[in-house]
Scaffold this motif. Structure first.
Motif, mmCIF file in Angstrom:
data_model
loop_
_atom_site.group_PDB
_atom_site.id
_atom_site.type_symbol
_atom_site.label_atom_id
_atom_site.label_comp_id
_atom_site.label_asym_id
_atom_site.label_seq_id
_atom_site.Cartn_x
_atom_site.Cartn_y
_atom_site.Cartn_z
ATOM 1 N N PRO A 26 -1.346 -25.481 -27.144
ATOM 2 C CA PRO A 26 -2.056 -24.402 -27.905
ATOM 3 C C PRO A 26 -2.829 -23.641 -26.738
ATOM 4 C CG PRO A 26 -2.769 -26.569 -28.611
ATOM 5 C CD PRO A 26 -1.649 -26.892 -27.948
ATOM 6 N N ALA A 27 -3.082 -22.383 -27.046
ATOM 7 C CA ALA A 27 -4.120 -21.850 -26.087
ATOM 8 C C ALA A 27 -5.383 -22.363 -26.044
ATOM 9 C CB ALA A 27 -4.331 -20.318 -26.686
ATOM 10 N N GLU A 28 -5.890 -22.579 -24.873
ATOM 11 C CA GLU A 28 -6.919 -23.227 -24.679
ATOM 12 C C GLU A 28 -8.154 -22.724 -25.282
ATOM 13 O OE1 GLU A 28 -9.520 -23.569 -20.696
ATOM 14 O OE2 GLU A 28 -7.550 -23.642 -20.737
ATOM 15 N N THR A 29 -9.403 -22.975 -25.728
ATOM 16 C CA THR A 29 -10.361 -22.317 -26.505
ATOM 17 C C THR A 29 -11.638 -22.749 -25.854
ATOM 18 O OG1 THR A 29 -9.383 -22.210 -28.681
ATOM 19 C CG2 THR A 29 -11.682 -21.743 -28.793
ATOM 20 N N PRO A 34 -24.232 -18.078 -26.340
ATOM 21 C CA PRO A 34 -24.427 -16.731 -26.012
ATOM 22 C C PRO A 34 -25.073 -16.323 -24.755
ATOM 23 C CG PRO A 34 -25.558 -17.665 -28.082
ATOM 24 C CD PRO A 34 -25.042 -18.670 -27.238
ATOM 25 N N SER A 35 -24.118 -15.335 -24.297
ATOM 26 C CA SER A 35 -24.675 -14.706 -22.821
ATOM 27 C C SER A 35 -25.996 -13.908 -22.863
ATOM 28 C CB SER A 35 -23.297 -14.066 -22.433
ATOM 29 O OG SER A 35 -23.150 -12.641 -23.234
ATOM 30 N N GLY A 36 -26.522 -13.321 -23.903
ATOM 31 C CA GLY A 36 -27.384 -12.386 -23.779
ATOM 32 C C GLY A 36 -27.263 -10.931 -23.381
ATOM 33 N N GLY A 39 -24.698 -5.497 -24.680
ATOM 34 C CA GLY A 39 -23.660 -4.428 -24.721
ATOM 35 C C GLY A 39 -22.193 -5.110 -25.247
ATOM 36 N N VAL A 40 -21.062 -4.996 -24.087
ATOM 37 C CA VAL A 40 -19.960 -5.667 -24.276
ATOM 38 C C VAL A 40 -19.511 -6.497 -23.151
ATOM 39 C CG1 VAL A 40 -17.398 -5.210 -24.136
ATOM 40 C CG2 VAL A 40 -18.879 -3.820 -25.618
ATOM 41 N N GLU A 41 -19.477 -7.691 -23.204
ATOM 42 C CA GLU A 41 -19.267 -8.713 -21.954
ATOM 43 C C GLU A 41 -17.651 -8.477 -21.769
ATOM 44 O OE1 GLU A 41 -20.343 -13.131 -21.284
ATOM 45 O OE2 GLU A 41 -19.052 -12.976 -22.853
ATOM 46 N N VAL A 42 -17.491 -8.279 -20.376
ATOM 47 C CA VAL A 42 -16.043 -8.309 -19.725
ATOM 48 C C VAL A 42 -15.931 -9.266 -18.785
ATOM 49 C CG1 VAL A 42 -14.679 -6.726 -18.485
ATOM 50 C CG2 VAL A 42 -16.271 -5.701 -20.143
ATOM 51 N N VAL A 43 -14.907 -10.218 -19.341
ATOM 52 C CA VAL A 43 -14.565 -11.281 -18.444
ATOM 53 C C VAL A 43 -13.047 -10.974 -17.938
ATOM 54 C CG1 VAL A 43 -14.208 -13.671 -18.350
ATOM 55 C CG2 VAL A 43 -15.927 -12.811 -20.079
ATOM 56 N N ALA A 132 -20.617 -13.696 -29.066
ATOM 57 C CA ALA A 132 -20.790 -14.582 -27.930
ATOM 58 C C ALA A 132 -20.378 -16.035 -27.895
ATOM 59 C CB ALA A 132 -22.321 -14.398 -27.310
ATOM 60 N N GLY A 133 -20.614 -16.680 -29.090
ATOM 61 C CA GLY A 133 -20.351 -17.992 -29.200
ATOM 62 C C GLY A 133 -19.228 -18.234 -30.084
ATOM 63 N N GLY A 134 -18.306 -17.152 -30.340
ATOM 64 C CA GLY A 134 -16.929 -17.207 -31.098
ATOM 65 C C GLY A 134 -15.964 -17.639 -30.254
ATOM 66 N N GLN A 135 -14.772 -17.736 -31.081
ATOM 67 C CA GLN A 135 -13.514 -18.015 -30.343
ATOM 68 C C GLN A 135 -12.685 -16.616 -29.903
ATOM 69 O OE1 GLN A 135 -11.091 -20.339 -32.904
ATOM 70 N NE2 GLN A 135 -12.420 -22.262 -32.510
ATOM 71 N N TRP A 136 -11.894 -16.880 -28.859
ATOM 72 C CA TRP A 136 -11.310 -15.755 -28.495
ATOM 73 C C TRP A 136 -9.910 -15.613 -29.088
ATOM 74 C CZ3 TRP A 136 -13.082 -12.535 -24.653
ATOM 75 C CH2 TRP A 136 -13.795 -12.762 -23.702
ATOM 76 N N GLU A 137 -9.679 -14.182 -29.412
ATOM 77 C CA GLU A 137 -8.320 -14.032 -30.068
ATOM 78 C C GLU A 137 -7.763 -13.073 -29.293
ATOM 79 O OE1 GLU A 137 -9.362 -12.587 -34.050
ATOM 80 O OE2 GLU A 137 -10.431 -14.377 -34.528
ATOM 81 N N TYR A 138 -6.338 -13.192 -29.390
ATOM 82 C CA TYR A 138 -5.577 -12.213 -28.793
ATOM 83 C C TYR A 138 -5.639 -10.954 -29.275
ATOM 84 C CZ TYR A 138 -1.479 -11.504 -25.622
ATOM 85 O OH TYR A 138 -0.508 -11.362 -24.722
ATOM 86 N N ALA A 139 -5.817 -9.884 -28.254
ATOM 87 C CA ALA A 139 -6.198 -8.386 -28.968
ATOM 88 C C ALA A 139 -4.936 -8.169 -29.613
ATOM 89 C CB ALA A 139 -6.592 -7.538 -27.785
ATOM 90 N N GLN A 140 -5.090 -7.354 -31.012
ATOM 91 C CA GLN A 140 -4.113 -6.926 -31.556
ATOM 92 C C GLN A 140 -3.705 -5.545 -31.576
ATOM 93 O OE1 GLN A 140 -2.470 -8.876 -33.927
ATOM 94 N NE2 GLN A 140 -3.860 -10.367 -32.734
ATOM 95 N N SER A 141 -4.478 -4.640 -30.268
ATOM 96 C CA SER A 141 -4.111 -3.303 -29.825
ATOM 97 C C SER A 141 -3.980 -3.463 -28.125
ATOM 98 C CB SER A 141 -5.182 -2.299 -30.277
ATOM 99 O OG SER A 141 -5.304 -2.152 -31.632
#
Length: 170
Positions: A26-29, A34-36, A39-43, A132-141
């Motif tokens: 499974p994809a690593e989660t 929270p990053s503080g 705006g939008v955090e870009v990784v 910020a504390g949530g799980q990453w999800e594969y983008a749907q768009s």
């Protein structure tokens, strides 16, 4: 370039099915504090590519923005494919190089032309996280159509092999 919704949905489903079929674990989660970022955090993680990843907070005006604009504001240049335009990310900051082969263990070396869909064993995965504390999800768009909201995170990870790692803040 406008891509018919049915084609985009079919392409996304095909890619998701390919990834599911190719993934042995499974994809690593990654759950992070929270990053503080207001705006939008870009990784961005370059994986096996010779690029410098980073985590950047991008201020946006209003409640949402197009993901492609947020990524560019974070200082990353993207290139789509000839067939799918900005719906598929082919290169970030010129990587993978159009002249140097990509080496992935267990696969034949290849040079990315950005003509069509990248191979399932070496591509840019687009991720989205609602908090910020949530799980990453594969983008749907795709990057060109995805709308990202203030407080969310956006991730680009160059994925190789048979697993799809989630973004890791750098």
């Amino acid at each position: 370039m406008s891509i018919p919704r049915a084609l985009l949905a079919t392409s996304g489903l095909l890619l998701a099915l390919t990834l599911t079929a190719c993934t042995s674990a499974p994809a690593e989660t990654i759950s992070e504090e929270p990053s503080g970022c207001n705006g939008v955090e870009v990784v961005v993680n370059f994986g096996v590519l010779d690029g410098t990843g980073s985590t950047t907070c991008v201020d946006i005006s209003g409640d949402s923005a197009k993901a492609i604009d947020v990524v560019h504001e974070a200082g990353f240049e993207t290139e789509g494919t000839a067939t799918y335009g900005d719906a598929i990310v082919c290169r970030v900051n010129g990587l993978p190089s159009p002249t140097e082969p990509v080496v992935v263990e267990g696969q034949a070396e290849f040079t990315e032309s950005c003509a069509d869909m990248p191979p399932a064993f070496a591509y840019w995965a687009l991720w989205q996280r609602s908090s910020a504390g949530g799980q990453w999800e594969y983008a749907q768009s795709g990057l060109g159509d995805l709308i990202i909201k203030k407080g969310e995170s956006l991730g680009l990870v160059f994925t190789t092999g048979d697993s799809t790692p989630t973004p890791v803040s750098e």
